[in-house]
Design an enzyme around this catalytic site. Structure first.
Site, mmCIF file in Angstrom:
data_model
loop_
_atom_site.group_PDB
_atom_site.id
_atom_site.type_symbol
_atom_site.label_atom_id
_atom_site.label_comp_id
_atom_site.label_asym_id
_atom_site.label_seq_id
_atom_site.Cartn_x
_atom_site.Cartn_y
_atom_site.Cartn_z
ATOM 1 N N LYS A 14 0.966 -1.481 -0.350
ATOM 2 C CA LYS A 14 0.304 0.257 0.116
ATOM 3 C C LYS A 14 0.699 1.613 -0.136
ATOM 4 O O LYS A 14 1.749 1.512 0.834
ATOM 5 C CB LYS A 14 -0.816 -0.359 1.599
ATOM 6 C CG LYS A 14 -0.772 -0.022 2.596
ATOM 7 C CD LYS A 14 0.326 0.933 3.103
ATOM 8 C CE LYS A 14 0.326 1.613 4.459
ATOM 9 N NZ LYS A 14 1.830 2.553 4.971
ATOM 10 N N PRO A 102 8.924 -3.387 -0.807
ATOM 11 C CA PRO A 102 10.163 -3.883 0.896
ATOM 12 C C PRO A 102 9.946 -3.940 2.653
ATOM 13 O O PRO A 102 9.068 -3.632 2.439
ATOM 14 C CB PRO A 102 10.611 -2.390 0.013
ATOM 15 C CG PRO A 102 9.990 -2.072 -1.347
ATOM 16 C CD PRO A 102 9.035 -2.966 -1.096
ATOM 17 N N ALA A 104 10.438 -3.871 5.858
ATOM 18 C CA ALA A 104 10.575 -2.114 6.333
ATOM 19 C C ALA A 104 10.212 -1.133 6.402
ATOM 20 O O ALA A 104 11.128 -0.210 6.497
ATOM 21 C CB ALA A 104 11.569 -2.336 8.005
ATOM 22 N N GLY A 105 9.057 -0.551 5.076
ATOM 23 C CA GLY A 105 9.812 0.255 4.654
ATOM 24 C C GLY A 105 8.468 1.131 4.009
ATOM 25 O O GLY A 105 8.532 2.181 3.860
ATOM 26 N N MET A 107 4.916 0.184 3.450
ATOM 27 C CA MET A 107 4.820 -0.031 2.318
ATOM 28 C C MET A 107 3.249 -1.402 2.732
ATOM 29 O O MET A 107 3.137 -2.171 1.998
ATOM 30 C CB MET A 107 5.347 -0.706 0.738
ATOM 31 C CG MET A 107 5.417 0.410 0.814
ATOM 32 S SD MET A 107 6.575 0.036 -0.831
ATOM 33 C CE MET A 107 5.242 0.389 -2.299
ATOM 34 N N GLY A 109 4.606 -4.337 3.955
ATOM 35 C CA GLY A 109 4.494 -5.975 3.384
ATOM 36 C C GLY A 109 3.750 -7.385 4.489
ATOM 37 O O GLY A 109 3.174 -7.928 3.801
ATOM 38 N N ASP A 144 -2.847 -1.997 9.871
ATOM 39 C CA ASP A 144 -2.882 -2.359 7.758
ATOM 40 C C ASP A 144 -3.663 -3.485 7.577
ATOM 41 O O ASP A 144 -3.445 -3.717 6.211
ATOM 42 C CB ASP A 144 -1.479 -2.028 7.995
ATOM 43 C CG ASP A 144 -0.547 -0.269 8.081
ATOM 44 O OD1 ASP A 144 -1.729 0.463 7.584
ATOM 45 O OD2 ASP A 144 0.583 -0.106 7.874
HETATM 46 O O1 C5P Z 1 -1.193 -2.460 14.367
HETATM 47 P P1 C5P Z 1 0.168 -2.211 13.627
HETATM 48 O O2 C5P Z 1 1.423 -2.731 14.919
HETATM 49 O O3 C5P Z 1 0.991 -1.943 12.699
HETATM 50 O O4 C5P Z 1 1.208 -0.812 14.532
HETATM 51 C C1 C5P Z 1 2.384 -0.733 14.264
HETATM 52 C C2 C5P Z 1 2.967 0.599 15.623
HETATM 53 O O5 C5P Z 1 2.870 1.663 14.915
HETATM 54 C C3 C5P Z 1 2.130 0.517 16.943
HETATM 55 O O6 C5P Z 1 2.744 -0.327 18.088
HETATM 56 C C4 C5P Z 1 2.248 1.875 17.623
HETATM 57 O O7 C5P Z 1 3.468 1.916 17.859
HETATM 58 C C5 C5P Z 1 2.655 2.154 15.789
HETATM 59 N N1 C5P Z 1 0.962 2.797 15.659
HETATM 60 C C6 C5P Z 1 0.829 3.894 15.538
HETATM 61 N N2 C5P Z 1 -0.794 4.147 16.172
HETATM 62 C C7 C5P Z 1 -1.779 3.730 14.472
HETATM 63 C C8 C5P Z 1 -1.107 2.543 14.152
HETATM 64 C C9 C5P Z 1 0.562 2.038 13.999
HETATM 65 O O8 C5P Z 1 0.718 4.430 17.199
HETATM 66 N N3 C5P Z 1 -2.955 4.582 14.594
#
Ligand code: C5P
Length: 304
Positions: A14, A102, A104-105, A107, A109, A144
């Protein structure tokens, strides 16, 4: 119908056309108003029945050393979560991930792999899990992940997990500039909190962007793109400023950081301009992928 012995699902990367971040919530996440678009860079996840659960991650033109292969892997977690939800007790599978997105990019993944694994396990085990349940499980796996199931162009609200498809009459030509090293999403959000002193207004979807998408006009879309995580990503990775400057040169309509970075994006008006821009950027030493959006979300790849 006899059960398939293996199922392959492709799930798209995305880009965020808008990523407006509100204040940090009490659960640690941030309230978002985001517009996602799925692009035609896919990871493929194949699940086959096996005596023990195993994972193999294969990079197709991308470095995969940073992909976790233990219980933190989102595809493995997705399989385990669906097995528990559906009461599947003998759900051992061999998981094979072919990565093109990629790592940790910025997008999504890992989220694409989770969405693909959910759909692949549901198909392999012939569960027919209602779509609403799959979306709910996806939301528990990561903010995501539901979008990777839905695809197209869609709004994301809440922490990004509540997804509503949007009218989009256009096709968009993105240049994707991966950048080594990766960025940790939590660290980028934490840097934003530091920059703002944990302030920030309640985020709202951009009317300008929604109108531009409904008209399918890449120039108007380019003028309405925005990413609140760009500034903190640039603080953590000052070297990205040079990549963004190069990517924003004509004929690019504009350039921005993808999600929490470090991948950078440029938007071109049409395929010839995208080719011209990618030739220029490659000649200047940048790695460039061409990506078109929007494309559908995670889908089963028919067996040959
Ligand atoms: O939801 P996900 O596990 O992908 O989120 C990874 C990290 O990104 C979370 O642990 C948080 O630190 C941060 N995050 C956030 N607010 C969001 C989405 C992600 O702070 N709406």
């Amino acid at each position: 119908m006899t059960a398939p012995s293996a199922v392959t699902v492709a799930a798209p990367a995305k880009v965020n056309l808008q990523l407006s971040v509100g204040p940090r919530r009490s659960d640690g996440f941030h309230e978002l108003a985001t517009v996602y678009q799925a692009v035609d860079v896919h990871d493929e996840v194949t699940l086959s029945a096996a005596p023990h659960t195993t994972l193999r991650v294969e990079g197709v033109g991308v470095e995969v050393v940073d992909v976790p292969t233990d219980g933190r892997n989102l595809a493995l977690r997705a399989v385990a979560m669906l097995a528990e939800h559906a009461g599947v007790t003998d759900g051992h599978v061999a998981v094979h991930i072919r990565k093109r997105i990629p790592v940790a990019g910025g997008m999504a993944g890992g989220s694409a792999d989770a969405a693909a694994a959910l759909l692949a396990a549901d198909t392999l085990w012939q569960l027919g899990t209602p779509r609403a349940d799959l979306l709910r499980l996806a939301g528990r796996l990561g903010s995501d992940v539901p979008f990777a199931l839905v695809g197209g162009t869609a709004a994301g609200i809440g922490r990004g997990e509540r997804v509503e498809p949007l009218a989009d009459a256009g096709s968009y030509w993105w240049l994707v500039l991966p950048s080594g090293g990766g960025l940790s999403t939590p660290e980028v959000y934490a840097e934003l909190d530091r920059l703002r002193g944990n302030g920030g207004a309640d985020p709202v979807l951009s009317e300008q962007l929604l109108t531009a998408l409904a008209a399918g006009d890449p120039r108007r879309v380019a003028a309405a793109l925005g990413n609140d995580l760009q500034e903190p990503a640039l603080r953590l990775r000052p070297d990205l400023a040079r990549v963004l400057r190069a990517a924003a040169q004509p004929p690019a309509l504009t350039a921005l950081v993808s999600g929490s970075g470090p991948t950078c994006l440029a938007l071109a008006a049409d395929p010839p301009e995208a080719e011209e821009l990618s030739d220029r950027l490659r000649a200047a030493g940048h790695e460039v992928l061409l990506a078109r959006g929007p494309v559908p979300g995670a889908h089963v790849v028919p067996a040959l």
